[in-house]
Design an enzyme around this catalytic site. Structure first.
Site, short mmCIF file in Angstrom:
data_model
loop_
_atom_site.label_atom_id
_atom_site.label_comp_id
_atom_site.label_asym_id
_atom_site.label_seq_id
_atom_site.Cartn_x
_atom_site.Cartn_y
_atom_site.Cartn_z
N LYS A 157 0.85 -1.20 0.00
CA LYS A 157 0.00 0.00 0.00
C LYS A 157 0.88 1.25 0.00
CE LYS A 157 -3.83 2.08 2.66
NZ LYS A 157 -4.67 1.97 3.89
N SER A 212 -9.79 2.03 3.06
CA SER A 212 -8.95 2.78 2.17
C SER A 212 -7.93 1.94 1.39
CB SER A 212 -8.19 3.85 2.97
OG SER A 212 -7.27 3.24 3.86
N SER A 239 -9.86 -0.28 7.29
CA SER A 239 -9.30 -0.19 5.94
C SER A 239 -8.63 -1.44 5.41
CB SER A 239 -8.28 0.94 5.87
OG SER A 239 -8.97 2.14 5.70
N1 GLN Z 1 -13.06 4.33 6.41
C1 GLN Z 1 -12.45 4.81 7.61
C2 GLN Z 1 -12.05 6.26 7.45
O1 GLN Z 1 -12.38 6.80 6.47
C3 GLN Z 1 -11.28 3.96 7.97
C4 GLN Z 1 -10.07 4.24 7.21
C5 GLN Z 1 -8.91 3.43 7.63
O2 GLN Z 1 -9.04 2.41 8.30
N2 GLN Z 1 -7.74 3.92 7.26
O3 GLN Z 1 -11.44 6.85 8.29
#
Ligand code: GLN
Length: 485
Positions: A77, A152, A176
């Site tokens: 990532k 994400s 995420s």
């Molecule tokens: N969807 C969540 C956010 O927007 C989690 C994102 C994540 O785990 N990095 O913060």
């Protein structure tokens, strides 16, 4: 197709010298050529560097060295530092920045002989649930490329599901890893807070962030966790707990284990097909000998609000370093203040700006006690709910995501709808506990993957891996491949 194998399948072939790391890496590169125009999981990759790493792994294999990751190609990532590779976090603000060092997890993977290659797409600074917040491209879900892969870490999930790499690294601050794994039909593991070093992970919300893996099977998640875990002098929040040999916990047995179902999780917004798949999975686990126990997590309703106060507060502080002075993109201004505001105005996308504004607000004098301090107190209550539940149960079962993958653009204008995608995953980060998502079915039409989440005690990864593995071995969901030719 070597790229379609699991870590353990490929590892056996490499160890037997039936195939080379070079061939396996080339197979991934060929697959990227074939499908990534549609999947758009990679923001960049360096084929020459990948093949050079593979050649080095082949030499180690030829010299008699063996190891579960030796010669295995893994995608990374774009939020984890890999020396000499671009690091952009799905954002324009880092410009042409190249990492000057390896994250601890990358050092560990290199020592294990893995081929670490490619930069996988993500929501900007890991803020989002769909990968639509990437400044570069929106990744397509391999099961239907007009749909989001989740986020994400959408690029990581899509790349593994589309067999563009054998496994991948992601990060999980509120879901995420687990949510995109569920939406793309792979296995996603978020370790307990402190299990894996965050050194070299660009911080979003430092008290919530953890690095974890995307794999095609649960056994590979155990292998990755063992390789990634351990205390690190460069991360004071990493915990000096011994690292178990996680694969030995995969006994295939769940008899006698107590699994908790939280009554607060059977909420109205749950998609009926997800609900059906989840009920069937629960029945399957009961058939395998697990005992069901109803539990209560009374502060569940406050989790999303608490998360969006704490995560934005930490993000507003962490992202202050992107000011155009030391690195990254810069827009010149007449004085430093103008330079900062022009650089940050041009470099950050709308969701990141929204979070910085929210986070700055909840930390500001006069609101700090009302929002930030109160959220910290609720966080303690949420953790206490879990610790109490774990006195009665060995693991907790939930759906991973309330809905399957939605269409690209469908929720892009409604941040609140997007935030609700995290309803089942966020609490684990607030509580610091571990969680894994495994495939547990498909919606009938269109055919889209559904994920089952297992949550475990702090440092209870062995238990959730064991349950996830037993479930996986009793079902065939993980064997299905997306219809990408
Ligand atoms: N969807 C969540 C956010 O927007 C989690 C994102 C994540 O785990 N990095 O913060």
């Amino acid at each position: 197709m070597l790229n379609a194998l699991t870590i353990s399948e490929l590892g056996k072939k490499l160890a037997a010298r039936e195939v080379s790391a070079r061939e396996a890496t080339q197979a991934c590169l060929d697959r990227i050529q074939q499908v990534d125009g549609r999947v758009r999981a990679f923001v960049s990759y360096d084929a020459r560097d990948a093949l050079a790493q593979a050649a080095a792994a082949d030499q180690r294999l030829a010299a008699g060295e063996r190891g579960p990751l030796l010669g295995v190609p893994l995608g990374i990532k774009d939020v984890i530092s890999v020396k000499g590779q671009p690091l952009r976090c799905g954002s324009k603000i880092l410009g042409q920045f190249v990492s000057p060092y390896d994250a601890t997890v990358i050092q560990k993977l290199r020592a294990a002989g893995a081929v670490v290659f490619g930069r996988l797409n993500m929501d900007e600074f890991a803020m989002g649930s769909s990968t639509e917040n990437s400044a570069f491209q929106t990744t397509g879900n391999p099961w239907d490329t007009s749909r989001i892969p989740g986020g994400s870490s959408g690029g990581s999930a899509a790349a593994v599901a589309a067999d563009e790499c054998v496994a991948a690294l992601g990060s999980d601050t509120g879901g995420s890893i687990r949510q995109p794994a569920a939406l793309c039909g792979c296995v996603g593991l978020k370790p307990s807070y402190g299990r894996v070093s965050r050194f070299g992970l660009v911080a979003f919300a430092s008290s919530l962030d953890q690095i974890g893996s995307f794999t095609k099977q649960v056994r590979d998640a155990a292998t990755m966790l063992e390789a990634l875990s351990g205390v690190d002098p460069c991360d004071s929040t990493s915990v000096p707990q011994p690292v178990p040999h996680y694969a030995t916990s995969l006994s295939g047995e769940v008899k006698g284990l107590r699994l908790g179902l939280a009554k607060e999780y059977m909420v109205g917004g749950l998609n009926p097909e997800v609900r059906l798949a989840m009920d069937a999975a629960v029945n399957q686990l009961v058939k395998l000998g697990a005992e069901l126990v109803e539990i209560s997590l009374p502060h569940t309703d406050y989790a999303v609000a608490t998360y969006y106060i704490i995560a934005t507060a930490e993000a507003s502080a962490n992202l202050a370093r992107f000011d155009g002075i030391r690195y990254g993109a810069r827009v010149e201004g007449a004085d430093p203040t103008e330079l900062y505001s022009k650089t940050r105005g041009a470099g950050f996308g709308p969701e990141v700006k929204r979070r910085i504004l929210l986070g700055t607000y909840v930390l500001s004098s006069g609101y700090y006690d009302a929002y930030y301090i109160r959220a910290q107190k609720v966080r303690t209550l949420i953790r206490a709910d879990f610790l109490k539940a774990f006195e009665k149960v060995d693991a907790i079962i939930t759906p991973t995501s309330p809905t399957p993958a939605f269409k690209i653009g469908e929720k892009a204008d409604d941040p609140l709808q997007m935030y609700l995608m995290d309803i089942f995953t966020i609490s684990a980060n607030l509580a610091g506990i571990c969680g894994i998502s495994v495939p547990c079915g498909f919606t009938p039409s269109p055919r889209l993957p559904i994920g089952l989440q297992l949550l475990g005690k702090p440092f209870g990864e062995e238990t959730i891996l064991r349950v996830a593995h037993a479930y996986e071995q009793a079902t065939a969901w993980h064997k299905e491949k997306p219809p990408l030719s």
